[in-house]
Design a protein around this motif. Structure first.
Motif, PDB file in Angstrom:
ATOM      1  N   GLU A   1      36.581  20.755  28.753  1.00 37.64           N
ATOM      2  CA  GLU A   1      35.420  21.753  28.693  1.00 37.64           C
ATOM      3  C   GLU A   1      36.127  23.078  28.045  1.00 37.64           C
ATOM      4  O   GLU A   1      36.962  23.457  28.485  1.00 37.64           O
ATOM      5  N   LEU A   2      35.753  23.597  26.967  1.00 39.94           N
ATOM      6  CA  LEU A   2      36.133  24.773  26.487  1.00 39.94           C
ATOM      7  C   LEU A   2      35.025  25.670  27.069  1.00 39.94           C
ATOM      8  O   LEU A   2      33.844  25.710  26.654  1.00 39.94           O
ATOM      9  N   SER A   3      35.568  26.484  28.116  1.00 39.54           N
ATOM     10  CA  SER A   3      34.732  27.324  28.633  1.00 39.54           C
ATOM     11  C   SER A   3      34.870  28.883  28.353  1.00 39.54           C
ATOM     12  O   SER A   3      36.091  29.365  28.335  1.00 39.54           O
ATOM     13  N   LEU A   4      33.903  29.593  27.687  1.00 39.19           N
ATOM     14  CA  LEU A   4      33.661  31.140  27.243  1.00 39.19           C
ATOM     15  C   LEU A   4      32.487  31.666  27.997  1.00 39.19           C
ATOM     16  O   LEU A   4      31.736  32.603  27.455  1.00 39.19           O
ATOM     17  N   ARG A   5      32.355  31.560  29.254  1.00 35.62           N
ATOM     18  CA  ARG A   5      31.205  32.172  29.869  1.00 35.62           C
ATOM     19  C   ARG A   5      31.541  33.624  29.909  1.00 35.62           C
ATOM     20  O   ARG A   5      32.357  34.221  30.535  1.00 35.62           O
ATOM     21  N   SER A   6      30.441  34.292  29.550  1.00 36.65           N
ATOM     22  CA  SER A   6      30.534  35.921  29.479  1.00 36.65           C
ATOM     23  C   SER A   6      31.795  36.244  28.727  1.00 36.65           C
ATOM     24  O   SER A   6      31.829  37.599  28.996  1.00 36.65           O
ATOM     25  N   ALA A   7      32.309  35.728  27.885  1.00 39.97           N
ATOM     26  CA  ALA A   7      33.293  36.175  27.179  1.00 39.97           C
ATOM     27  C   ALA A   7      32.531  37.197  26.110  1.00 39.97           C
ATOM     28  O   ALA A   7      31.415  37.279  25.733  1.00 39.97           O
ATOM     29  N   ASN A   8      33.561  38.128  25.614  1.00 43.80           N
ATOM     30  CA  ASN A   8      33.207  39.138  24.489  1.00 43.80           C
ATOM     31  C   ASN A   8      33.883  39.208  23.347  1.00 43.80           C
ATOM     32  O   ASN A   8      35.188  39.647  23.843  1.00 43.80           O
ATOM     33  N   VAL A   9      33.708  38.906  22.078  1.00 43.52           N
ATOM     34  CA  VAL A   9      34.397  39.076  20.982  1.00 43.52           C
ATOM     35  C   VAL A   9      33.853  40.189  20.186  1.00 43.52           C
ATOM     36  O   VAL A   9      32.799  40.398  19.823  1.00 43.52           O
ATOM     37  N   GLY A  10      35.152  40.924  19.777  1.00 47.40           N
ATOM     38  CA  GLY A  10      34.664  42.369  19.125  1.00 47.40           C
ATOM     39  C   GLY A  10      33.956  41.976  17.539  1.00 47.40           C
ATOM     40  O   GLY A  10      33.539  43.123  17.191  1.00 47.40           O
TER      41      GLY A  10
END
Length: 526
Positions: free
Chosen positions: A203-212
């Motif tokens: 699983e690739l998990s990016l929960r609540s990540a922020n990318v500029g």
């Protein structure tokens, strides 16, 4: 190791191996320390060829250099640049502050790299073999580059703060004990997150990540046969575009530029569910030629996503569901062959302002698209489509959509109401084709006029003034409710002609009622 003023002055410690002594001197000089043999097969950090002590340095020596290393030589900048080196032991920099520039290429780590809460300027690991990278809450002022690396036990970047770019291009990441390949929940990336042609086994998990800026998974292959999700990224924020699209293979560029003509392409491919619920995207979500291989229980979930543009241009999923409930986009760029069939598409509350089809997408197929999304009748998808078509000047198509809505609704009604619906549809198409009423009226008027002309003048009903017998006016007087043309009250029919007159009166009222119902519906719609 010996500590003291000598080391702070740059003197070489006594207990270093030959490989470590060379690394020490290269660090002070800021130069690349390369212990590669020149044999491609032997130098492959992911291969099976053993690397002996002549190519091995201890992890504690590397940590010492980075955390409390000697000063640079005069006119030089201290930095750790290693190529073709094996690091023994666990590289533990947890909580440390690393000032020198770090770049390791084609290196092999025997044990995990531990960077929790560490601070760096820039870190580059290129084509390295790493059992596991543990870097929760790590902070970098510049880039964190991990291209072409292999992580056998996963990567953890939870709550990491990357100052500029995070690169995972062509990396291969296997799952950890929790089933995740990359755990990056709450991560912040200042600029781009590039994971093009990434191989993720878990699983690739990016929960609540922020990318500029942008998040690129072009050409990536995500596989997770163990749990429901291969990409788990609810509440993901990307200031520009999320790319789940193809990448060029074999070219020098993997930064999202359009590859030259003839370049071999690798599609984005996902074996497992995708969750992008509540995501916010500044420019677009691009699913150009994406492949989703789902089970019946898995979903491509875009619930409540917000983006100026959704490019739904992937291959049709053969199984699983596509869910767009509550999503809001300005432009829906889609292809007829990309949408799943009935029962596998759910989009209640899906709002879009413009339709931009790629290739043929006739209205009949667009209506099938709406029908596929509504296993049970619901008016909102039809009304949304009609509003978008009307706003783009396609008034005739908008009326066809609303007519289809009424026909779909009719199937849910009881028998009596369903019969009345068929009457409205046959006569004036629920008011969306009012010209039909005039045609029916003309046909009935002509038929009645001919019939009454054949019957001859009927008997009179009495009265001081008797207009002459006129079969055409008599038929019209029967057909038009409320309006009195002075014929029906004067002339009286006998026998079967009374039944014909009654039929014309009844049909006249049906036509008038359906026209009135259709006009009311049109006025209410406007």
């Amino acid at each position: 190791m010996t500590e003291g003023a000598g080391i702070r002055d740059g003197d070489l410690p006594d207990d270093l191996t030959a490989a470590e002594a060379g690394m020490w001197q290269a660090f002070r000089n800021g130069s690349v320390y390369d212990l590669s043999s020149g044999d491609t097969a032997v130098d492959d950090p992911h291969g099976g060829h053993p690397w002996g002590p002549e190519r091995t340095v201890r992890a504690r020596t590397v940590c010492w250099l980075l955390l409390d290393g000697p000063p640079a030589l005069a006119g030089r900048v201290a930095s750790l640049k290693l190529t073709g080196i094996q690091v023994s032991g666990s590289l533990d920099l947890a909580g440390g502050t690393v000032t020198p520039y770090v770049e390791l290429r084609s290196c092999r780590f025997e044990r995990e790299i531990l960077l929790p809460e560490a601070r760096f300027t820039t870190v580059r690991l290129v084509n390295c073999s790493v059992p596991r990278l543990e870097a929760a809450r790590v902070q970098t002022e510049g880039d964190l580059h991990l291209p072409r690396c292999r992580f056998l036990g996963g990567v953890r970047l939870t709550d990491a703060q990357i100052g500029t770019d995070l690169l995972l291009n062509q990396a291969v990441v296997y799952r950890d004990r929790t089933g995740r390949s990359i755990s990056a929940d709450g991560m912040t990336v200042g600029q781009d997150l590039q994971a093009e042609m990434l191989e993720s086994h878990g699983e690739l998990s990016l929960r609540s990540a922020n990318v500029g800026v942008s998040l690129s998974l072009r050409g990536a292959r995500l596989r997770n046969p163990y749990t429901r999700l291969a990409l788990n990224a609810p509440q993901l924020t990307v200031e520009r575009t999320l790319y789940l699209s193809p990448a060029g293979v074999g070219g020098p560029q993997l930064a999202g530029r359009t590859p030259p003509r003839g370049t071999r392409m690798q599609h984005f491919e996902c074996h497992g569910g995708v969750r992008l619920d509540d995501g916010r995207f500044g420019d677009a979500v691009d699913l150009e030629r994406a492949r989703f291989v789902l089970t019946d229980e898995q979903e491509l979930s875009l619930r409540r996503v917000q983006a100026p543009e959704l490019r739904f241009l992937g291959e049709r999923p053969q199984r699983g569901k596509v869910v767009l409930s509550g999503a809001r986009v300005v432009n829906l760029v889609d292809r007829a062959s990309s949408w799943p069939g009935p029962g596998n598409l759910h989009m209640p509350g899906f709002a879009y302002e413009n339709l931009v089809p790629r290739g043929p997408f006739p209205l009949t197929e667009r209506l099938e698209w709406v029908a596929a999304a509504t296993a049970e009748y619901h008016p909102e998808p039809y009304e949304r489509l009609a509003a978008v078509l009307r706003a783009s000047g396609e008034d005739e198509d908008a009326r066809e959509v609303l007519l289809a809505k009424q026909r779909r609704r009719r199937e849910t009604l009881p028998p009596a109401a369903k019969l009345w619906g068929y009457a409205q549809d046959l006569t004036v198409a629920y008011g969306y084709r009012p010209g039909r009423a005039a045609v029916w009226m003309a046909v009935l008027w002509a038929a009645g006029s001919l019939a009454f002309a054949y019957a001859g003048p009927p008997r009179t009903g009495g009265g001081p003034v008797q207009p002459p017998w006129n079969p055409a006016l008599f038929a019209l007087d029967l057909l038009l409710p409320v309006i009195d043309l002075g014929q029906v009250g004067v002339w009286r029919l006998d026998g079967g002609w009374q039944w014909l007159a009654a039929a014309l009166v009844l049909l006249g009222w049906v036509l008038a009622t359906t026209v009135a119902a259709g006009a009311t519906r049109l006025l209410r719609r406007d």
